[in-house]
Each structure stands twice: as C-alpha cells, then as structure tokens.
Design an enzyme around this catalytic site. Structure first.
Site, PDB file in Angstrom:
ATOM      1  CG  HIS A 135      -8.149  -4.888  -3.854  1.00 27.65           C
ATOM      2  ND1 HIS A 135      -7.492  -5.898  -4.535  1.00 27.65           N
ATOM      3  CD2 HIS A 135      -7.252  -3.881  -3.725  1.00 27.65           C
ATOM      4  CE1 HIS A 135      -6.263  -5.505  -4.811  1.00 27.65           C
ATOM      5  NE2 HIS A 135      -6.080  -4.282  -4.329  1.00 27.65           N
ATOM      6  CG  HIS A 140      -3.191  -4.862  -0.643  1.00 26.03           C
ATOM      7  ND1 HIS A 140      -2.010  -4.866  -1.348  1.00 26.03           N
ATOM      8  CD2 HIS A 140      -4.137  -4.414  -1.507  1.00 26.03           C
ATOM      9  CE1 HIS A 140      -2.229  -4.427  -2.583  1.00 26.03           C
ATOM     10  NE2 HIS A 140      -3.510  -4.157  -2.712  1.00 26.03           N
ATOM     11  CD  GLU A 183      -2.705  -4.329  -6.289  1.00 25.93           C
ATOM     12  OE1 GLU A 183      -3.489  -5.287  -6.169  1.00 25.93           O
ATOM     13  OE2 GLU A 183      -2.771  -3.298  -5.583  1.00 25.93           O
TER      14      GLU A 183
END
Ligand code: PHE
Ligand code: CO
Length: 296
Positions: A135, A140, A183
């Site tokens: 993740h 990101h 997000e």
C-alpha cells in the site's frame, strides 16, 4: 535511526483489532525479505498494473514507469530515493507500522514519506486492515514525483501539525480531507474519471468498484463539504470525490484553515453516503450493498 526492524502489526483482542503505534525509523532490511515476500510483491504488482492501465490517472502510471518499479523484486528504498530526491526532494523512510499522528505530520512537513518496510502475508493478499509495504510504496510513492501533489502532501503535513495544536475536532476535519483525497480520490481527466487515491490503487476490488459500480456516489470536490463527511474504514467507500486537477487541490487548501475549523465546529457532520442539493453529482449512488452503520 535504529537498525533492527520489527514488524509492528495490529493486535487482535476480544474487542477486535486495535492499532499499535511506533515511532521508529528503520533501515529497510532488504536482504531479509523472503522469496515469499518478493512473490507477494510480484503477484500484487502484476495484478494491479493490469487493472490500473485504463483506470489510474496518467500521472500515477507515468511516474511508476519513471521509478522503474517492476514485479521481479521488492524495490529498494535507496533506489527510489535517488529519483525522488532529484525530482521533488522527497525521501522515503522505513517504518515498522502505524505512526502516531503528530510524528506522521512532522515527517510529511519535512518531505519524508514513511513506508512500512514489511509486506503482507500470502493469506492477506486481497485484504489487510493496515498499511503495509505494498500500500505505502505502490500506492503512495508514484505521485510524490508530481511537483504539485508533492507540495500538497507537504502542506498537509504542516497543516496537520497546526490542526493538532488546535484540537481533536480540527484534526478530524483534516483527516477526512486526507481520506477523501490522498487515499480515496478520483480525478477527472480527458478520457474520463480516473483514480489517484492510494487506498484505491492498492486494492483490486475497489479499483474497479470506485469507477464502475453504480452503488457509490461520485461527487465534485468541495473542501468544506469533505471536511464534514464521515467515512468508513472497513468497506469500500460510499462516496468518492472528484477533483479536476492537482492544482485545484493545492489552491483549495492554500488558505489558513483556522477560521474554517471554527466555522465547521458549528455544523453537523454528513453521513458517508449522503448527497446534498449543492453537490455536483457525477453519479448518484444506488446504495446497493452499503452497510447501514459504522461511518466514522
Ligand atoms: N492550508 C491548510 C491550513 O492552514 C493546510 C493544508 C494544506 C491542509 C494542504 C491540507 C492540505 O491548515
Ligand atoms: Co495510505
């Protein structure tokens, strides 16, 4: 900086899963990754790359290419940092798990992006309740190469330090903004709606759901509205907010939030699935499959 790296995960108790926080900054123990760890990376990477081809925004896909991220092995933070430092001055730092809020904000305010060093276990391939390397890194890092988004992340960190000093309510408002942009954000591009939110790009199911399912609302970005909107941490989102550009995000968040927090404290929060008369609606969700309680 400590050298030994622990794997700090959520703890299972009779009250459910509780997060465990840790502030350590660690060296990525790259040689300690197992064949299984690299295989997990490869599986997730190949699967998401294919799904995201016509779904992620072009900046995400282009930048992933600029890093030379590939399925064959878990990337080395050092290699990514050489590229990042040169282009936007960001630096990835290794962490063991979730950081306390203020520690997290302080890193962002100084252009340091914390990446969990460990990757999920094979049995967690489709779902994990906490951020792991896949993740944090796959999700990101690509947009940190975009100059406008890179500035937005730093401004968010500075704003977080400030909100932390103002109080718990301000922090809730600011966290909702992070949730619905960094997000779970969508962006309108020439060829239609695309994903830029990290929580979406690192999820197979939600990458498809957020764009193609009739269930969720898709609503134009509206900053104070987002700051009042509750969200869910345990299901796909009921509502996604759509920006027109990263510049729009940057411009909207430039003002001092202090008076905005004060004004918001007089207003009620908005349920995660609500549509307001003032919303610019791209899709009014059918609400099919929504959980009825549990917005936070
Ligand atoms: N301008 C905001 C403030 O004064 C900081 C911020 C910037 C928040 C970018 C979010 C994103 O608090
Ligand atoms: Co994240």
């Amino acid at each position: 900086m400590t050298t030994q790296s622990r794997r700090v995960e959520h703890q299972q108790t009779d009250k459910g899963t509780v997060p465990v926080y840790t502030t350590a900054v660690v060296e990525q123990p790259w040689t300690s990754y197992s064949r299984t760890d690299h295989a997990t990376w490869a599986t997730l990477f190949k699967r998401q790359q294919e799904i995201l081809l016509r779904r992620a925004c072009r900046e995400f896909l282009d930048n992933q290419g600029k890093f030379g991220m590939a399925p064959d092995a878990i990337p080395k933070f050092g290699d990514l940092n050489r590229v990042l430092k040169k282009v936007t001055g960001w630096e990835l730092i290794g962490v063991e798990g979730l950081l306390p809020e203020l520690t997290f904000f302080d890193h962002l305010a100084n252009r340091r992006f914390p990446v969990t060093w460990w990757i999920r276990k094979p049995e967690q391939i489709d779902y994990i309740t906490e951020p792991d390397l896949f993740h944090d890194l796959f999700g990101h890092v690509p947009l940190l190469l975009n100059p406008v988004f890179a500035d937005y992340m730093q401004a968010y960190g500075k704003g977080g330090v400030k909100a932390h000093g103002i109080g718990a309510e301000a922090l809730v408002n600011l966290t909702r903004l992070y949730w619905y942009t960094v997000e779970f954000g969508l962006i309108k591009q020439d060829d239609g709606l695309r994903i830029y939110g990290s929580g979406i790009v690192s999820s197979k199911g939600e990458s498809i759901y957020c764009l193609e399912s009739p269930s969720p609302n898709r609503i134009g970005f509206d900053m104070p509205r987002i700051m009042r909107t509750r969200y869910r941490i345990d299901t796909y989102q009921k509502t996604y907010f759509v920006i027109d550009s990263f510049e729009q995000l940057m411009d909207a968040t430039r003002p001092d939030f202090t008076p905005i927090y004060a004004a918001l404290s007089q207003q009620d929060s908005i349920p995660a699935g609500a549509v307001l008369p003032t919303d610019k609606v791209y899709n009014r969700g059918t609400g099919a499959g929504w959980a009825q309680d549990g917005d936070v």
